[in-house]
Enzyme design. Structure first.
Site, mmCIF file in Angstrom:
data_model
loop_
_atom_site.group_PDB
_atom_site.id
_atom_site.type_symbol
_atom_site.label_atom_id
_atom_site.label_comp_id
_atom_site.label_asym_id
_atom_site.label_seq_id
_atom_site.Cartn_x
_atom_site.Cartn_y
_atom_site.Cartn_z
ATOM 1 C CG MET A 1 -6.933 -3.630 23.239
ATOM 2 S SD MET A 1 -8.665 -3.761 23.847
ATOM 3 C CE MET A 1 -8.608 -5.313 24.704
ATOM 4 C CG ASP B 1 -4.352 -4.256 15.239
ATOM 5 O OD1 ASP B 1 -4.447 -3.084 15.590
ATOM 6 O OD2 ASP B 1 -3.697 -4.617 14.255
ATOM 7 C CB SER C 1 -1.978 -7.920 14.079
ATOM 8 O OG SER C 1 -2.387 -6.951 15.012
ATOM 9 C CD GLU D 1 -1.319 -0.901 9.797
ATOM 10 O OE1 GLU D 1 -0.192 -0.792 10.260
ATOM 11 O OE2 GLU D 1 -2.320 -0.408 10.340
HETATM 12 C C1 FRU Z 1 -2.599 -2.264 12.928
HETATM 13 C C2 FRU Z 1 -1.161 -2.602 13.268
HETATM 14 C C3 FRU Z 1 -0.746 -3.874 12.585
HETATM 15 C C4 FRU Z 1 0.375 -4.358 13.451
HETATM 16 C C5 FRU Z 1 -0.085 -3.958 14.825
HETATM 17 C C6 FRU Z 1 1.034 -3.573 15.732
HETATM 18 O O1 FRU Z 1 -3.240 -1.467 13.852
HETATM 19 O O2 FRU Z 1 -0.319 -1.528 12.920
HETATM 20 O O3 FRU Z 1 -0.396 -3.714 11.232
HETATM 21 O O4 FRU Z 1 0.554 -5.747 13.340
HETATM 22 O O5 FRU Z 1 -0.972 -2.880 14.657
HETATM 23 O O6 FRU Z 1 0.572 -3.389 17.033
#
Ligand code: FRU
Length: 534
Positions: free
Chosen positions: A22, A24, A85, A205
């Protein structure tokens, strides 16, 4: 399986996947019809480390404490790709045209996420007609693209004032948050960019905009006029906040969430200052996301991932890795980081609803007005068989007139293992540094010692919550859940979230309180509630 059972060494009141990986939190929304909270998350069901094909996992909760897992909700079309995400909205008025009358307006869920392939990152829509359990992809995806492999994490909100959907999405490695608007979730117009602000780190992010209520701290009498910012309206009831994660490059190392307070007019976010503010001072609080909606408008509700990309793939849990934070309620409050300044701050309070029949029962230990000296320790047992899950709240005073600089004046809380007391967390406060400290390094677990990034000692600076003559008074609320420690200082003006790892089954079994000096620290109030989950 859900986490209502006493699975060994699994956090009880924090969301974890049954098995697999797991990261985000994604797509947080509240089903007002079923009175149910929905959490999606970055999920690799096939391995205990991040990898392709990456999916959205799904869990639900009635009380934001106990979560039920529902497996994969959205998976990618290709095995070399990921459903990265993103967020979810409730399209009450069917602006997208995805729904008909058979779907209750309160359950018209549209997920907006990044489709990551080796060639690009583009923004996709999926919608659910069964209350968020299964999703169909929109046939004309992508809805937003920018010819980049680093363009991700769309968070969509409804902007009441302009009656439009607003999306923030990060052009990660150019340090830019793009702000788009839309009337139907399908056609998007670029409105503005928020660029080169705060800490940059390696990349931006998981951005997110939110309108957050302003509340008054219980210990101060500041008014908005005292503020050093140009806050035009003294009756301000809310302010806009832009949340922004960076990784790596955080002040504590690795993954870090910052935020900016300002104004948003439907096209442009204008921060009051470009100062970076820390959402949490710990090592394990990343990719924060707010709920699209919640039954309580008096605060903003959100969750973060309680790990850090520096070491998340190696933490010693099995057969899953990582968990979410407790949901927190955020409001904007004024606080005084020095006696000469008043600042705006996001105040956070954990959701910990212990009341009610179907909730965990509690046992209590309470203590008041106890002056500490260096020869006597106070030991507070955790009654019964420790579950590893409890809450404590403490108010203490530090008498500055009795502090001498030749001897380090510490207040210590040793949270000791029930089976092996040589494993413990050490928390406390130091009078000379006027700071809280956390030490998660006193354990036999090999990972803690061998991993070069799993920082053991952390600190949080904090002004007193209140002052009474020469007595500085501080408040700390701590929630321990097997291997997660969430600390809230001075009623939520600062928080520090950290995972910790003791030997299997060695749950925290008692708390020992001591001071290195005489007559400096006294405990005004101590209260313990064990969360006896059955
Ligand atoms: C942040 C991230 C996001 C991306 C996701 C991939 O932790 O790097 O930018 O969408 O995790 O799992």
């Amino acid at each position: 399986i859900d986490n209502t059972g006493k699975a060994a060494d699994r956090p009880l009141i924090h969301a974890t996947p049954d098995s697999g990986w797991m990261n985000d939190p994604n797509g947080l929304w509240y089903d007002a019809k079923e009175k149910l909270y929905h959490l999606y998350y970055q999920y690799n069901p096939n391995d205990m480390v991040w990898g392709f094909p990456l999916c959205w996992g799904h869990a639900t909760s009635e009380d934001l404490m106990l979560w039920k897992n529902h497996g994969v909700a959205i998976s990618p079309a290709r095995n070399d790709s990921g459903v990265y995400s993103g967020s979810a909205v409730i399209d009450y008025n069917n602006t997208s045209g995805f729904f008909d009358d058979s779907v209750d307006p309160r359950q018209r869920v549209v997920a907006i996420w990044t489709y990551n392939t080796p060639e690009s990152e583009t923004q996709y829509l999926s919608y659910s007609t069964d209350g968020g359990y299964t999703f169909q992809e929109y046939e004309h995806n992508p809805v937003v693209e920018f010819n980049s492999t680093q363009f991700r994490d769309p968070k969509v909100i409804w902007h009441e004032e302009t009656q439009k959907w607003i999306m923030t999405v990060a052009l990660c490695q150019q340090y830019s948050v793009f702000i788009y608007s839309s009337e139907n979730l399908k056609d998007w117009t670029l409105e503005s960019k928020f660029t080169d602000s705060g800490l940059l780190g390696f990349q931006y992010e998981a951005p997110g905009l939110a309108k957050i209520p302003v509340t008054k701290a219980t210990n101060n009498n500041y008014t908005l006029e005292d503020n050093s910012y140009d806050v035009k309206n003294n009756d301000t009831e809310y302010m806009w906040v832009l949340f922004l994660a960076i990784n790596p490059g955080g002040p504590q190392g690795g993954s870090f969430n910052q935020y900016f307070i300002g104004d948003f007019n439907g096209t442009t976010f204008t921060p009051f200052t470009h100062q970076t503010r820390m959402l949490d001072f710990g090592k394990d609080f990343y990719a924060f996301q707010g709920f699209f909606n919640s039954p309580d408008d008096s605060s903003y509700l959100g969750i973060a991932w309680t790990s850090n990309w520096q070491y998340s793939a190696y933490v010693p849990t099995y057969p899953w890795r990582s968990s979410m934070s407790l949901p927190r309620r955020f409001t904007i409050q004024q606080y005084s980081p020095t006696p000469e300044s008043v600042q705006l701050n996001l105040n956070s309070v954990p959701v910990l609803n212990l009341a009610g029949d179907d909730k965990p029962s509690e046992s209590r230990y309470a203590l008041s007005n106890k002056a500490l000296n260096s020869t006597a320790n106070l030991t507070i047992p955790i009654e019964g068989t420790p579950t590893g899950t409890f809450e404590f709240t403490v108010t203490f005073a530090c008498n500055s007139t009795t502090v001498v600089n030749t001897q380090s004046a510490d207040l210590n809380f040793f949270l000791k293992g029930s089976k092996d007391q040589t494993e413990y967390l050490r928390l406390g406060h130091n009078a000379q540094a006027a700071a809280f400290f956390i030490d998660r390094g006193n354990t036999k677990v090999e990972f803690v010692h061998s991993n070069p990034f799993f920082t053991n000692r952390l600190s949080v600076n904090g002004e007193p919550w209140s002052q009474d003559g020469s007595y500085s008074i501080y408040k700390v609320q701590g929630i321990v859940d097997v291997n997660i420690l969430e600390l809230f200082f001075n009623e939520g003006s600062m928080a520090s979230t950290n995972t910790f790892f003791l030997s299997p089954g060695n749950f925290i079994g008692n708390i020992e309180i001591s001071s290195s000096v005489d007559g400096v620290y006294s405990i005004l109030d101590f209260d313990l509630k064990e969360l006896d989950v059955v």
